[in-house]
Design a protein around this motif. Structure first.
Motif, short mmCIF file in Angstrom:
data_model
loop_
_atom_site.label_atom_id
_atom_site.label_comp_id
_atom_site.label_asym_id
_atom_site.label_seq_id
_atom_site.Cartn_x
_atom_site.Cartn_y
_atom_site.Cartn_z
N CYS A 165 -2.77 3.30 -6.35
CA CYS A 165 -3.29 4.61 -5.93
C CYS A 165 -3.75 4.62 -4.47
CB CYS A 165 -4.42 5.04 -6.85
SG CYS A 165 -3.84 5.46 -8.51
N CYS A 166 -3.86 3.47 -3.87
CA CYS A 166 -4.28 3.40 -2.46
C CYS A 166 -3.08 3.31 -1.52
CB CYS A 166 -5.18 2.19 -2.25
SG CYS A 166 -6.71 2.30 -3.14
N GLY A 167 -1.92 3.01 -2.05
CA GLY A 167 -0.74 2.87 -1.20
C GLY A 167 0.04 1.62 -1.55
N SER A 168 0.31 0.83 -0.55
CA SER A 168 1.09 -0.39 -0.72
C SER A 168 0.28 -1.42 -1.49
CB SER A 168 1.46 -0.93 0.66
OG SER A 168 2.25 -2.08 0.52
N MET A 169 0.95 -2.18 -2.36
CA MET A 169 0.28 -3.22 -3.12
C MET A 169 1.27 -4.36 -3.38
SD MET A 169 -2.45 -4.17 -4.44
CE MET A 169 -3.17 -5.22 -5.65
N PRO A 170 1.28 -5.36 -2.50
CA PRO A 170 2.18 -6.48 -2.73
C PRO A 170 1.71 -7.30 -3.94
CG PRO A 170 0.85 -6.86 -0.78
CD PRO A 170 0.53 -5.50 -1.27
N ALA A 171 2.66 -7.77 -4.71
CA ALA A 171 2.34 -8.57 -5.89
C ALA A 171 3.47 -9.56 -6.14
CB ALA A 171 2.16 -7.67 -7.11
N CYS A 172 3.15 -10.62 -6.85
CA CYS A 172 4.17 -11.59 -7.26
C CYS A 172 4.76 -11.11 -8.58
CB CYS A 172 3.53 -12.97 -7.43
SG CYS A 172 3.10 -13.73 -5.87
N VAL A 173 6.04 -10.82 -8.55
CA VAL A 173 6.75 -10.32 -9.73
C VAL A 173 8.06 -11.08 -9.87
CG1 VAL A 173 5.73 -8.02 -9.49
CG2 VAL A 173 7.95 -8.47 -8.49
N ASN A 174 8.72 -10.89 -10.99
CA ASN A 174 10.04 -11.47 -11.18
C ASN A 174 10.98 -10.92 -10.12
OD1 ASN A 174 12.89 -11.50 -12.34
ND2 ASN A 174 11.78 -12.81 -13.80
N ARG A 175 11.77 -11.78 -9.52
CA ARG A 175 12.63 -11.36 -8.39
C ARG A 175 13.60 -10.26 -8.78
NH1 ARG A 175 15.51 -16.71 -9.20
NH2 ARG A 175 17.35 -16.08 -10.40
N ASP A 176 13.95 -10.15 -10.07
CA ASP A 176 14.88 -9.12 -10.53
C ASP A 176 14.18 -7.87 -11.06
OD1 ASP A 176 17.11 -10.75 -9.93
OD2 ASP A 176 16.91 -11.78 -11.86
N SER A 177 12.86 -7.87 -11.04
CA SER A 177 12.11 -6.74 -11.58
C SER A 177 12.23 -5.52 -10.68
CB SER A 177 10.63 -7.11 -11.72
OG SER A 177 9.89 -5.99 -12.17
N PRO A 178 12.44 -4.36 -11.29
CA PRO A 178 12.41 -3.14 -10.47
C PRO A 178 10.97 -2.79 -10.14
CG PRO A 178 12.71 -2.57 -12.78
CD PRO A 178 12.72 -4.08 -12.70
N THR A 179 10.78 -2.13 -9.01
CA THR A 179 9.47 -1.59 -8.64
C THR A 179 9.71 -0.18 -8.13
OG1 THR A 179 9.57 -2.41 -6.37
CG2 THR A 179 8.53 -3.86 -8.00
N ASN A 180 8.71 0.66 -8.20
CA ASN A 180 8.83 2.02 -7.70
C ASN A 180 7.47 2.47 -7.19
OD1 ASN A 180 9.44 4.64 -7.08
ND2 ASN A 180 10.55 5.05 -8.98
N PRO A 181 7.07 1.96 -6.00
CA PRO A 181 5.75 2.34 -5.48
C PRO A 181 5.61 3.83 -5.24
CG PRO A 181 6.97 1.03 -3.87
CD PRO A 181 7.77 1.04 -5.13
N GLN A 182 6.70 4.53 -4.94
CA GLN A 182 6.61 5.98 -4.71
C GLN A 182 6.23 6.70 -5.99
OE1 GLN A 182 9.35 4.15 -3.83
NE2 GLN A 182 9.14 4.11 -1.62
N ALA A 183 6.76 6.25 -7.14
CA ALA A 183 6.42 6.88 -8.42
C ALA A 183 4.96 6.61 -8.76
CB ALA A 183 7.33 6.36 -9.53
#
Length: 140
Positions: A78-96
């Motif tokens: 909710c604050c904006g960008s949030m880097p995290a350690c995730v599975n390299r093949d995992s989808p992410t959608n920070p805009q959503a």
């Protein structure tokens, strides 16, 4: 005094010009005209704006079997960008994530932990403490 009367008269004329004219049209089957007090049909309304579709954030996969399975990706918050350690093949959608937070009124300014490397710990991708800068980076 005359100036006040003139201003009032002009104001009344201006307001009278804003009134909608009464339309007089023949009624079906009769040659007579409708009375001025007859209800007029409502003007056609434009279609309402459909509710804004907020795309649901994706399910982020944090699982791993080895360090090579992990990567630093922006998962958003909710604050904006949030880097995290995730599975390299995992989808992410920070805009959503941002859109969902905004729709719920949850917006702010925060910092985040800088992550330069990840490791697999008990089947979950976690920041590597050996490469952690241990500092918060303000969101711009």
């Amino acid at each position: 005094m005359h100036r006040i009367v003139l201003i009032l008269a002009l104001t009344l004329l201006a307001l009278a010009g804003c009134a909608a004219p009464v339309s007089v049209s023949p009624t079906a089957g009769e040659g007579s005209q409708a009375s001025e007090s007859a209800p007029r049909p409502a003007p056609p309304m434009s279609s309402p704006t459909p509710p804004r579709q907020v795309q649901a954030p994706v399910e982020v996969d944090y699982s791993c079997r080895s360090n090579a399975d992990c990567a630093v990706k922006d998962v958003g918050n909710c604050c904006g960008s949030m880097p995290a350690c995730v599975n390299r093949d995992s989808p992410t959608n920070p805009q959503a994530v941002q859109a969902q937070c905004s729709a719920r009124g949850l917006v702010g300014v925060c910092g985040f932990r800088e992550i330069s490397a990840c490791q697999c710990v008990s089947g979950r991708c976690e920041p590597d403490p050996a490469s952690d800068a241990s500092q918060k980076v303000p969101v711009q």
